[in-house]
Each structure stands twice: as C-alpha cells, then as structure tokens.
Design a protein around this motif. Structure first.
Motif, PDB file in Angstrom:
ATOM      1  N   PHE A 130      -5.648 -20.653 -25.068  1.00  0.00           N
ATOM      2  CA  PHE A 130      -4.875 -21.786 -25.578  1.00  0.00           C
ATOM      3  C   PHE A 130      -4.985 -22.995 -24.647  1.00  0.00           C
ATOM      4  N   LYS A 131      -5.050 -22.745 -23.338  1.00  0.00           N
ATOM      5  CA  LYS A 131      -5.254 -23.847 -22.391  1.00  0.00           C
ATOM      6  C   LYS A 131      -6.602 -24.522 -22.650  1.00  0.00           C
ATOM      7  N   PHE A 245      -6.743 -19.229 -36.037  1.00  0.00           N
ATOM      8  CA  PHE A 245      -6.247 -20.575 -35.766  1.00  0.00           C
ATOM      9  C   PHE A 245      -7.434 -21.532 -35.849  1.00  0.00           C
ATOM     10  N   ASP A 246      -7.392 -22.449 -36.822  1.00  0.00           N
ATOM     11  CA  ASP A 246      -8.465 -23.420 -37.021  1.00  0.00           C
ATOM     12  C   ASP A 246      -7.939 -24.836 -36.806  1.00  0.00           C
ATOM     13  N   ILE A 247      -8.715 -25.637 -36.093  1.00  0.00           N
ATOM     14  CA  ILE A 247      -8.413 -27.058 -35.924  1.00  0.00           C
ATOM     15  C   ILE A 247      -9.660 -27.842 -36.322  1.00  0.00           C
ATOM     16  N   PHE A 256     -10.325 -20.104 -33.555  1.00  0.00           N
ATOM     17  CA  PHE A 256      -9.927 -18.967 -32.729  1.00  0.00           C
ATOM     18  C   PHE A 256      -9.566 -17.814 -33.645  1.00  0.00           C
ATOM     19  N   THR A 257     -10.188 -16.663 -33.422  1.00  0.00           N
ATOM     20  CA  THR A 257      -9.957 -15.484 -34.253  1.00  0.00           C
ATOM     21  C   THR A 257      -9.816 -14.261 -33.360  1.00  0.00           C
ATOM     22  N   GLY A 263     -10.224 -11.692 -28.711  1.00  0.00           N
ATOM     23  CA  GLY A 263     -10.242 -13.045 -29.251  1.00  0.00           C
ATOM     24  C   GLY A 263     -11.581 -13.729 -29.075  1.00  0.00           C
ATOM     25  N   LYS A 264     -11.991 -14.498 -30.080  1.00  0.00           N
ATOM     26  CA  LYS A 264     -13.228 -15.281 -30.011  1.00  0.00           C
ATOM     27  C   LYS A 264     -12.902 -16.736 -30.314  1.00  0.00           C
TER      28      LYS A 264
END
Length: 387
Positions: A130-131, A245-247, A256-257, A263-264
């Motif tokens: 997340f950072k 999580f898609d941006i 991010f999946t 996590g990738k």
C-alpha cells in the motif's frame, strides 16, 4: 544518550491487546515498558510484567504510573476512555475505529491537548504494497485518477466470531459491523491513496449471512470532485473471498490482487495519455501502447509494532505520527455515509454531516441490545484475522 522509557498502561486484555503486549515484551517495540494493566479480572499477567493491575480505567489513568495508554477495549467504550485520558494529558494510542461514529471521533480530536500524541492503530498504512501504491499515485505518473474499484470480500467471519462477544455486531456496542470493524482498514487505505469522494450511494445488507443486526455486505458507488468514479464492495459472508484493488488513471493504472494469500501488484503505463490519444488518433480501433511491469513487493513487516514504535518515537519528539487520530475520521465518515445512504435510500454528500448521522445512529442504538454471550470456546489465531 539513552532514550526515555515510556511507561504504558494497557486498557483491555482481549486478543488484539495480547498481540500488542507480546510486541512490547518481545522487544519488537522499543523504549516502552508496560507499567499498568486494566481488566475486569486479574489474570496474573500484571504480576508477570511487574505491572500494577486495575479494574477501573479511571484509576489507572489517575495513578501517575503511566505516560501513555493503549486502549484496546470494545468500541462502545473507546470514546469515554480516550476522552478521560486526553483530558488528563496522557498520550493515547487507540485501537480502531476512533469511535462509534465520526462525530464521536471529532469530539476526541477537539479536546486533544497541545503536545500530546493521539494516534490510531491504522496499521495497514505500513503495508509495503500500500505504501508503494501511494508512492506511485502521489508521483503523478498515472495522471489524474479516472476510476477506482476495490472488491474486498476476503473478510469471512463464521458465526462463532460474533457469538463469543456480547457487543460485537450491534448498533449499541459497535456502531455497525463490516464497515466499522473489518473494512475500516480498507476504507482508510482507499481514501489515503485515492482521496475522499464527494458523494456516496450505497447498498448495505444487514444480517444477510449471520444472525446479526448490522451490515455484513456492502456495495457502494463513489463520485469524486474531478468526475472520477469508484466502487467499493465488502463482505464477511464469502468464502473464498476476493481482494482486488484497481486504480485507473489517464496515463496508466495499478492493479493489486491477492491470490492464495499472495499479493501481486501490476503497473501499466501508456506511452501517452488516454485523453490525448483519444482526441488525436486516426486509428478507429486503436489504443495507446502499454508497458506492463510487475512491481509486487514481497516484504513482510510487523505492522502493529511499526505503529507502536512510531507512537513511542513521537512521544519522544523524534517522529511525526504515521496515523494521527484525526486521520481516522475520513474512513469513518465514508463508512457512516454508506450506512446513512442505505437507511435513507439516497446519496450522501461529503463532507459528512456528522451530527445528522449521529442522530440516526443514536436512534438505531436505542432499539439495540447487547447479545447473550455464548460460552462456546473459540479457537483464536490472530494471524488468520489479518487480510
């Protein structure tokens, strides 16, 4: 020059408090000594730690034996205990959420004395992935955010999770369920990276998967000031769940999946902005050229210990807080807005009218009762609770 040892009082001795205590006693948290504990029963832990034992939090706070307190009690008591500690000038580390509502949290922030550290256990801000995502977004490399989407249904909880507690998943005891307990971390990260939306329309399901009165599923639509849109989906009733999580930005995207616990993180960068390509290409079915890079981070960190170390360092004057308590208001505003939107069947504008929401929650709580606590013995593995 030796560092000041911060004398800490721990209020509440439940599962998460035990983890914090272990971090301190193992040395994962430095320059901190537990000098007092507060719990209804003396389990002998105080003697093991050579600490004082109190059954009343006010007596602990008034004892003069602590510089700071860690509050790890049920949510319904967060406000009263934190308020008393702040008014007495102690430094406060508060487990999430900051209160039953963001209105409660706002009152606490207002009374914080100058030169007092008031932090919230928003530990996922220390997650390396997340950072990294925040670093990428803040760099501007993806351009303006156009769309966000987080499906976080990897919070499955079986019935026994609720049955062994009398306060959990009640309006009176917790102020909600999925949103203010599990997903409060995700909502904090969501707004920390992508910003706070200006309007939310949400559809919460109450007791869909469990015999509880609060929400255990939510689907929400978010709108931002720059016309970006977002979707947030959460659940404690899906197994196996999904964490994606898609941006999407004008110049690229982050994805991010989590699959099978791993996590990738993928970054996609266009050779030009989407808007520029759209306006100027003569290719009817053309798309910007894209470079895809795996920027996954495999580092594992002790998130709770990092936040506690930072809290101690802030008290010593050596650091700024990673998660000051006021930062906990935004995620709780979002959670509260999702509930209010569902109750009133209409969109809710942000900044949230916190007093209006508090009135609605008070009405819900007036008809809520704490449940009969089950005597069932639950097997507890705290590491399995972090998703």
């Amino acid at each position: 020059m030796s560092k000041q040892i911060i004398k800490l009082g721990v209020i509440g001795l439940g599962n998460i408090a035990q983890q914090h205590i272990n971090n301190i006693t193992s040395g994962a948290v430095e320059h901190c000594q537990i000098t007092a504990l507060c719990a209804r029963n003396n389990t002998g832990l105080a003697d093991e730690l050579s600490a004082q034992h109190f059954t009343n939090y006010q007596e602990l706070i008034d004892s003069g034996s602590v510089d700071a307190v860690l509050i790890a009690t049920p949510t319904l008591s967060h406000f009263a205990i934190a308020k008393y500690a702040l008014e007495k000038g102690l430094h406060v580390m508060l487990e999430k959420p900051i209160g039953l509502s963001s209105w409660e949290g706002e009152q606490l922030v207002k009374i914080k004395p100058a030169n007092t550290q008031f932090a919230l256990m928003l530990n996922q801000r220390t997650d390396p992935t997340f950072k990294k995502m925040k670093e990428v977004i803040d760099s501007g490399i993806l351009g303006d955010i156009q769309r966000t989407h987080w499906t976080m249904t990897n919070w499955f909880r079986p019935d026994i999770y609720f049955q062994v507690s009398d306060w959990r998943a009640t309006w009176k005891g917790e102020g909600g369920g999925l949103l203010v307990n599990q997903c409060i971390h995700n909502l904090d990260i969501f707004q920390w990276i992508c910003g706070v939306p200006n309007e939310i329309t949400a559809f919460c399901e109450f007791g869909k998967y469990h015999n509880i009165e609060v929400e255990d599923e939510v689907t929400a639509y978010l709108r931002y000031n720059n016309k970006a849109t977002g979707v947030f989906i959460g659940s404690t009733g899906e197994a196996p769940g999904v964490n994606r999580f898609d941006i999407i930005g004008d110049k690229g995207s982050l994805h991010f999946t989590v699959v099978d616990g791993s996590g990738k993180l993928t970054q996609k960068l266009n050779d030009q902005s989407t808007a520029t390509f759209c306006a100027n290409t003569d290719e009817m079915f053309g798309m910007p050229k894209v470079t895809t890079t795996d920027i996954s981070i495999s580092d594992k960190v002790n998130q709770h210990a990092i936040i506690m170390n930072n809290f101690i360092q802030a008290i010593q004057g050596d650091a700024e807080l990673i998660a000051p308590a006021e930062d906990g208001l935004a995620s709780l505003d979002i959670a509260n807005a999702m509930l209010q939107s569902t109750w009133n069947k209409q969109s809710v504008a942000l900044p949230l009218d916190r007093q209006k929401y508090q009135t609605l929650l008070t009405e819900k709580a007036s008809h809520s009762i704490l449940r009969e606590k089950s005597n069932a013995q639950a097997k507890v593995d705290m590491n399995a609770s972090y998703r």
